[in-house]
Motif scaffolding. Structure first.
Motif: not given
Length: 155
Positions: A13-26
């Motif tokens: 879950x944490x790894x997926x969230x990291x990828x999402x944050x990268x895509x969102x440039x958050x």
């Protein structure tokens, strides 16, 4: 926090969230998640184990404790902007913590443990804590829990 699918480990879950944050440039969120993943990786490498969700929660608790300490130091030094960064990181970390117990649930868990151990007074505090720690780890503030035990045993 987001509902975690039962088939997905906390680490996933944490790894997926990291990828999402990268895509969102958050960036802010990404920094916080990377810190957590680094801490997880570090422990896995050191101990040559695959961390369970319980292990991950323990790491998050430790990181949150460090942040609470930093926040009080920063606020004492009048560095609110630094304290705010730490607070934001705590809010990100909090999304991976198990559901927190309400006051009532915590109190009844304490009462249950006291009954189970037959604790009669403050000297039995350790016994009660021993039962509650594994049950409530990450789900209740252990400081509050020990205060509740004291209050119930002190009667």
């Amino acid at each position: 926090g987001a509902a975690v699918g039962f088939d997905m480990s906390l680490k996933q879950q944490i790894t997926d969230d990291m990828k999402a944050a990268m895509r969102a440039k958050d960036t802010a969120r990404l920094v916080a998640i990377r810190l957590l993943l680094a801490a997880i990786k570090q422990r896995e490498v050191d101990e040559r184990i695959e961390l369970s969700d319980t292990d991950v929660v323990a790491i998050i608790e430790k990181m949150n404790k460090q942040r609470r300490d930093s926040i009080s130091q920063y606020e004492a030094a009048g560095r609110q902007e630094l304290a705010d960064v730490e607070k934001f990181e705590m809010s990100v970390l909090a999304t991976y913590m198990p559901q927190q117990l309400g006051e009532g649930e915590t109190a009844s868990a304490v009462a249950g443990a006291i009954a189970a151990t037959g604790a009669a007074g403050p000297q039995d505090m350790g016994k009660v804590m021993g039962i509650l720690k594994p049950k409530l780890a990450g789900r209740a503030d252990m400081g509050k829990v020990s205060a509740l035990i004291k209050a119930q045993l002190g009667k």
